[in-house]
Design a protein around this motif. Structure first.
Motif, PDB file in Angstrom:
ATOM      1  N   LEU A  75      35.035 -28.889   2.973  1.00  0.00           N
ATOM      2  CA  LEU A  75      34.963 -29.045   4.416  1.00  0.00           C
ATOM      3  C   LEU A  75      33.887 -28.142   5.022  1.00  0.00           C
ATOM      4  N   ALA A  76      33.561 -27.080   4.342  1.00  0.00           N
ATOM      5  CA  ALA A  76      32.515 -26.193   4.854  1.00  0.00           C
ATOM      6  C   ALA A  76      31.167 -26.902   4.839  1.00  0.00           C
ATOM      7  N   GLN A  77      31.045 -27.900   4.006  1.00  0.00           N
ATOM      8  CA  GLN A  77      29.791 -28.680   3.972  1.00  0.00           C
ATOM      9  C   GLN A  77      29.705 -29.635   5.152  1.00  0.00           C
ATOM     10  N   GLY A  78      30.820 -29.847   5.809  1.00  0.00           N
ATOM     11  CA  GLY A  78      30.808 -30.766   6.931  1.00  0.00           C
ATOM     12  C   GLY A  78      32.176 -31.403   7.105  1.00  0.00           C
ATOM     13  N   ARG A  79      32.463 -31.773   8.307  1.00  0.00           N
ATOM     14  CA  ARG A  79      33.771 -32.357   8.597  1.00  0.00           C
ATOM     15  C   ARG A  79      33.953 -33.659   7.828  1.00  0.00           C
ATOM     16  N   ASN A  80      35.200 -34.020   7.662  1.00  0.00           N
ATOM     17  CA  ASN A  80      35.502 -35.210   6.872  1.00  0.00           C
ATOM     18  C   ASN A  80      36.902 -35.672   7.238  1.00  0.00           C
ATOM     19  N   TYR A  81      37.173 -36.928   6.956  1.00  0.00           N
ATOM     20  CA  TYR A  81      38.535 -37.405   7.223  1.00  0.00           C
ATOM     21  C   TYR A  81      39.301 -37.529   5.916  1.00  0.00           C
ATOM     22  N   VAL A  82      40.596 -37.591   6.046  1.00  0.00           N
ATOM     23  CA  VAL A  82      41.470 -37.340   4.909  1.00  0.00           C
ATOM     24  C   VAL A  82      41.223 -38.281   3.731  1.00  0.00           C
ATOM     25  N   SER A  83      41.256 -39.560   3.978  1.00  0.00           N
ATOM     26  CA  SER A  83      41.141 -40.509   2.871  1.00  0.00           C
ATOM     27  C   SER A  83      39.827 -40.340   2.124  1.00  0.00           C
ATOM     28  N   ARG A  84      38.769 -40.151   2.882  1.00  0.00           N
ATOM     29  CA  ARG A  84      37.469 -40.011   2.234  1.00  0.00           C
ATOM     30  C   ARG A  84      37.412 -38.734   1.407  1.00  0.00           C
ATOM     31  N   LEU A  85      37.882 -37.650   2.009  1.00  0.00           N
ATOM     32  CA  LEU A  85      37.903 -36.385   1.285  1.00  0.00           C
ATOM     33  C   LEU A  85      38.732 -36.506   0.005  1.00  0.00           C
ATOM     34  N   ALA A  86      39.829 -37.213   0.114  1.00  0.00           N
ATOM     35  CA  ALA A  86      40.687 -37.389  -1.060  1.00  0.00           C
ATOM     36  C   ALA A  86      39.919 -38.090  -2.176  1.00  0.00           C
ATOM     37  N   ARG A  87      39.157 -39.098  -1.830  1.00  0.00           N
ATOM     38  CA  ARG A  87      38.375 -39.792  -2.849  1.00  0.00           C
ATOM     39  C   ARG A  87      37.321 -38.877  -3.432  1.00  0.00           C
ATOM     40  N   GLU A  88      36.661 -38.139  -2.568  1.00  0.00           N
ATOM     41  CA  GLU A  88      35.534 -37.320  -3.029  1.00  0.00           C
ATOM     42  C   GLU A  88      35.956 -36.219  -3.989  1.00  0.00           C
ATOM     43  N   ILE A  89      37.061 -35.586  -3.701  1.00  0.00           N
ATOM     44  CA  ILE A  89      37.464 -34.500  -4.596  1.00  0.00           C
ATOM     45  C   ILE A  89      38.505 -34.958  -5.601  1.00  0.00           C
ATOM     46  N   GLY A  90      38.766 -36.262  -5.643  1.00  0.00           N
ATOM     47  CA  GLY A  90      39.646 -36.796  -6.671  1.00  0.00           C
ATOM     48  C   GLY A  90      41.066 -36.269  -6.593  1.00  0.00           C
ATOM     49  N   MET A  91      41.688 -36.500  -5.457  1.00  0.00           N
ATOM     50  CA  MET A  91      43.060 -36.027  -5.301  1.00  0.00           C
ATOM     51  C   MET A  91      43.827 -37.092  -4.540  1.00  0.00           C
ATOM     52  N   SER A  92      45.101 -37.226  -4.861  1.00  0.00           N
ATOM     53  CA  SER A  92      45.905 -38.226  -4.154  1.00  0.00           C
ATOM     54  C   SER A  92      45.995 -37.869  -2.677  1.00  0.00           C
ATOM     55  N   ARG A  93      46.022 -38.876  -1.857  1.00  0.00           N
ATOM     56  CA  ARG A  93      45.998 -38.627  -0.425  1.00  0.00           C
ATOM     57  C   ARG A  93      47.220 -37.856   0.069  1.00  0.00           C
ATOM     58  N   PRO A  94      48.421 -38.201  -0.340  1.00  0.00           N
ATOM     59  CA  PRO A  94      49.562 -37.411   0.122  1.00  0.00           C
ATOM     60  C   PRO A  94      49.458 -35.943  -0.274  1.00  0.00           C
ATOM     61  N   LEU A  95      48.937 -35.722  -1.459  1.00  0.00           N
ATOM     62  CA  LEU A  95      48.804 -34.340  -1.898  1.00  0.00           C
ATOM     63  C   LEU A  95      47.786 -33.599  -1.040  1.00  0.00           C
ATOM     64  N   LEU A  96      46.668 -34.234  -0.821  1.00  0.00           N
ATOM     65  CA  LEU A  96      45.667 -33.610   0.044  1.00  0.00           C
ATOM     66  C   LEU A  96      46.242 -33.339   1.433  1.00  0.00           C
ATOM     67  N   HIS A  97      47.011 -34.284   1.887  1.00  0.00           N
ATOM     68  CA  HIS A  97      47.647 -34.124   3.193  1.00  0.00           C
ATOM     69  C   HIS A  97      48.472 -32.849   3.233  1.00  0.00           C
ATOM     70  N   MET A  98      49.227 -32.622   2.190  1.00  0.00           N
ATOM     71  CA  MET A  98      50.068 -31.437   2.114  1.00  0.00           C
ATOM     72  C   MET A  98      49.227 -30.153   2.134  1.00  0.00           C
ATOM     73  N   HIS A  99      48.185 -30.163   1.337  1.00  0.00           N
ATOM     74  CA  HIS A  99      47.342 -28.968   1.281  1.00  0.00           C
ATOM     75  C   HIS A  99      46.676 -28.708   2.627  1.00  0.00           C
ATOM     76  N   LEU A 100      46.262 -29.757   3.269  1.00  0.00           N
ATOM     77  CA  LEU A 100      45.624 -29.577   4.575  1.00  0.00           C
ATOM     78  C   LEU A 100      46.617 -29.009   5.579  1.00  0.00           C
ATOM     79  N   GLN A 101      47.846 -29.430   5.479  1.00  0.00           N
ATOM     80  CA  GLN A 101      48.879 -28.876   6.346  1.00  0.00           C
ATOM     81  C   GLN A 101      48.942 -27.358   6.198  1.00  0.00           C
ATOM     82  N   ARG A 102      48.980 -26.932   4.941  1.00  0.00           N
ATOM     83  CA  ARG A 102      49.083 -25.511   4.680  1.00  0.00           C
ATOM     84  C   ARG A 102      47.881 -24.761   5.218  1.00  0.00           C
ATOM     85  N   LEU A 103      46.717 -25.316   5.010  1.00  0.00           N
ATOM     86  CA  LEU A 103      45.507 -24.660   5.480  1.00  0.00           C
ATOM     87  C   LEU A 103      45.469 -24.601   7.007  1.00  0.00           C
TER      88      LEU A 103
END
Lengths: 128, 128
Positions: B31-59
DNA sequence: GTCACGTGTCAGATTCTTCTTACACCCCAA
DNA sequence: TTGGGGTGTAAGAAGAATCTGACACGTGAC
């Protein structure tokens, strides 16, 4: 200014997980007041000795504290711990730098070159 | 110099546990490289969307990233995330300071005054 | 309608961390 | 020899964090 080298991803991660625990924050704080040995520290902060032992392991593995086994004048073996003068900065840039060198598997041992670096870094961090 | 206020124990702890995870380090880096939305970010870093969602919550709960739900020009609701310009220093002194204000119970919500502080702090942290 | 793409959330399995309890060892003093 | 105080560690319970898979909802395009 700025001579603080950016830490390795694995190194930073280990530091963060080591410090990311209320007990361990208190332990570091307690040791920052002065060195202490395990049993005494356990009594002072009200924690079981084996548990404290575990937390100290984690902190030492991250290079945040250093323990030395000394023989007291009365012949008892006592393990003294003290904080190592660490200094880390947490910003998006540094996280970005560090994330580049993240080796998804967890390393077992820590390179013994770490302490020397900390000594040097800590000089300019005498924060108010 | 020095205008970086020492963080609350609970605040620091939340930041440390939030950052103390390889996935979340990578997320912040991405995200420091630039803003992004969840689904796209999930694809880019190879992580399931619900999981990414959880991590983003924590952050986000730690005040390290900020999410805003925006309506794309094509009407789709997309949640964009960006890093908030945080800046923390980690030294024995600061840990000692912070440990003093540790409320062993975990706080539920975060004070909404945090972002403003981060904005100001980040100015002097243009590291290396 | 159906498909593609976005959002969110929940239940349950799994794995990691934390913590207690119990044990073993060492040395000195009474 | 027994007791007190230091060390370390291992087994297993308890709890927290992580992760997957499935579900529900909304919109625009075909």
């Amino acid at each position: 200014m700025s001579a603080i080298e950016t830490p390795t991803g694995d190194e930073l991660l280990k530091v963060l997980t080591a410090l990311g625990n209320p007990h361990r924050l208190r332990i570091v704080a307690a040791l920052a007041q002065g060195r202490n040995y395990v049993s005494r520290l356990a009594r002072e902060i009200g924690m079981s000795r084996p548990l404290l032992h575990m937390h100290l392991q984690r902190l030492e593995a991250a290079g945040l504290v250093v323990g030395t086994l000394e023989l007291s004048d009365s012949g008892k073996a006592m393990k003294f711990f003290e904080v190592s003068p660490f200094a880390y900065a947490l910003t998006p840039q540094i996280v970005t730098e560090a994330a580049r060198t993240l080796t998804d598997q967890q390393p077992d041992e820590k390179a013994p070159s770490e302490r020397a670096r900390n000594e040097k870094e800590s000089a300019q961090w005498t924060s108010s």
